[in-house]
Scaffold this active site. Structure first.
Site, PDB file in Angstrom:
ATOM      1  N   TRP A  88       0.816  -1.232   0.000  1.00  0.00           N
ATOM      2  CA  TRP A  88       0.000   0.000   0.000  1.00  0.00           C
ATOM      3  C   TRP A  88       0.839   1.266   0.000  1.00  0.00           C
ATOM      4  CZ3 TRP A  88      -4.586  -0.815   3.972  1.00  0.00           C
ATOM      5  CH2 TRP A  88      -5.292  -1.976   3.623  1.00  0.00           C
ATOM      6  N   LYS A  89       2.139   1.129   0.200  1.00  0.00           N
ATOM      7  CA  LYS A  89       3.035   2.302   0.266  1.00  0.00           C
ATOM      8  C   LYS A  89       2.472   3.352   1.241  1.00  0.00           C
ATOM      9  CE  LYS A  89       4.450   1.299  -4.419  1.00  0.00           C
ATOM     10  NZ  LYS A  89       5.299   1.685  -5.527  1.00  0.00           N
ATOM     11  N   HIS A 104      12.770  -2.769  -0.550  1.00  0.00           N
ATOM     12  CA  HIS A 104      12.012  -2.253  -1.705  1.00  0.00           C
ATOM     13  C   HIS A 104      12.871  -1.195  -2.398  1.00  0.00           C
ATOM     14  CE1 HIS A 104       8.973  -0.162  -4.052  1.00  0.00           C
ATOM     15  NE2 HIS A 104       8.215  -1.237  -3.900  1.00  0.00           N
ATOM     16  N   GLY A 144       5.717   1.413 -10.768  1.00  0.00           N
ATOM     17  CA  GLY A 144       4.920   2.636 -10.816  1.00  0.00           C
ATOM     18  C   GLY A 144       4.999   3.374 -12.144  1.00  0.00           C
ATOM     19  N   SER A 175       4.302  -2.753 -11.991  1.00  0.00           N
ATOM     20  CA  SER A 175       3.148  -2.470 -12.845  1.00  0.00           C
ATOM     21  C   SER A 175       2.295  -3.706 -13.140  1.00  0.00           C
ATOM     22  CB  SER A 175       3.595  -1.769 -14.138  1.00  0.00           C
ATOM     23  OG  SER A 175       4.198  -0.528 -13.825  1.00  0.00           O
ATOM     24  N   GLY A 234       1.752  -2.852  -6.426  1.00  0.00           N
ATOM     25  CA  GLY A 234       1.661  -1.528  -5.818  1.00  0.00           C
ATOM     26  C   GLY A 234       0.316  -0.885  -6.162  1.00  0.00           C
ATOM     27  N   GLY A 235       0.321  -0.033  -7.178  1.00  0.00           N
ATOM     28  CA  GLY A 235      -0.861   0.758  -7.529  1.00  0.00           C
ATOM     29  C   GLY A 235      -2.163  -0.027  -7.609  1.00  0.00           C
TER      30      GLY A 235
HETATM   31  C1  PEP Z   1       5.704  -1.990  -5.742  1.00  0.00           C
HETATM   32  O1  PEP Z   1       5.485  -1.022  -5.056  1.00  0.00           O
HETATM   33  O2  PEP Z   1       6.337  -2.942  -5.249  1.00  0.00           O
HETATM   34  C2  PEP Z   1       5.209  -2.018  -7.119  1.00  0.00           C
HETATM   35  C3  PEP Z   1       5.543  -3.039  -7.855  1.00  0.00           C
HETATM   36  O3  PEP Z   1       4.449  -0.957  -7.536  1.00  0.00           O
HETATM   37  P1  PEP Z   1       3.557  -0.884  -8.904  1.00  0.00           P
HETATM   38  O4  PEP Z   1       2.763  -2.161  -8.964  1.00  0.00           O
HETATM   39  O5  PEP Z   1       2.698   0.315  -8.732  1.00  0.00           O
HETATM   40  O6  PEP Z   1       4.502  -0.782 -10.045  1.00  0.00           O
END
Ligand code: PEP
Length: 251
Positions: free
Chosen positions: A10-11, A96, A174, A214, A235-236
């Site tokens: 969730w960052k 990370h 991201g 992503s 992530g997102g």
């Molecule tokens: C992450 O934060 O580990 C990540 C992979 O982000 P995203 O899926 O948004 O690229």
């Protein structure tokens, strides 16, 4: 033999109320229509205890997004392994790329944290990955080999088999630029080969290697069709129940 593992990072998103609403939706869906997959959420520290409480008995794991390697002390703003455990976490994300790039985490420090995780009953999910410049200058495998070796060197074979590694190419995080399934598979097979060399074939066969960068509902199925991709760190797309659940329910 390796159970798929779908993890959401969730960052620095979600208030407490938003966090509770998201896990309530995840839990309701997975209670109603369970999956034989491991599912994990990594909320911000402020929501950790509430999220863990809301997920108690659901089978959904909870992780911290980072931690300090020391037991306790004068480290303003940091969190100790035992504090994560106490708040209800079973896992912790380590190394990370945002921690490495923005907060100066080193390969050695990440290795120390992996040791501290096991010493405190937490399973580390350690992220490794190359930048675009490293990939384009043929340093990718050397970088990954170094990061992986430091991440696992303090772990016994039994611990390394339980530890999770997340391959997260920095250029894909991201950015909306996902590695192709073939690109990710090539690296995952390399990681597994390195683990076999350092900790043995049995450990390499058991260890889950996740892809991150992503991951979205429309690319998860292709990634999960590769033999060495055992799950995803998202992530997102994990910030909304609908998209994370579609990823959890990959075909
Ligand atoms: C992450 O934060 O580990 C990540 C992979 O982000 P995203 O899926 O948004 O690229």
């Amino acid at each position: 033999m390796r159970k798929p593992f779908l993890a959401g990072n969730w960052k620095m998103y979600k208030t407490l109320a938003e966090a509770k609403a998201l896990v309530a939706e995840l839990r309701a869906s997975l209670d109603k229509d369970p999956v034989s997959r491991e599912v994990l959420v990594a909320p911000p520290f402020t929501a950790l205890a509430s999220v863990a409480e809301a997920l108690r008995g659901s089978g959904i794991h909870v992780a911290g997004q980072t931690m300090h390697s020391e037991k306790e002390g004068a480290f303003t703003g940091e969190i100790a392994p035992a504090q994560l455990k106490d708040a209800g976490a079973s896992h912790v994300l380590l190394g990370h790329s945002e921690r490495r790039q923005l907060f100066g985490e080193t390969d050695e420090g990440v290795g120390k944290k992996a040791r501290a995780a096991f010493d405190n009953g937490l399973v580390p999910i350690t992220c490794i990955g190359e930048t675009l410049a490293e990939r384009e200058s043929d340093q990718m495998f050397a970088v990954l080999e170094r990061q992986l070796e430091r991440a696992l060197r303090q772990l016994s074979p039994e611990e390394a088999a339980i530890a999770v590694v997340a391959y997260e190419p920095v250029w894909a995080i991201g950015t909306g630029k996902v590695a192709t399934p073939a690109q990710a598979q090539e690296v995952h097979a390399f990681i597994r080969k390195q683990v076999a060399k350092s900790h043995g074939e049995g450990v390499a066969a058991a260890q889950r290697i996740l892809y991150g960068g992503s991951v979205k509902p429309d690319n998860i199925d292709g990634l999960m069709s590769e033999s060495d991709i055992d799950g995803a760190l998202v992530g997102g797309a994990c910030l909304k129940a609908e998209s994370f659940l579609r990823i959890v329910r990959f075909n």
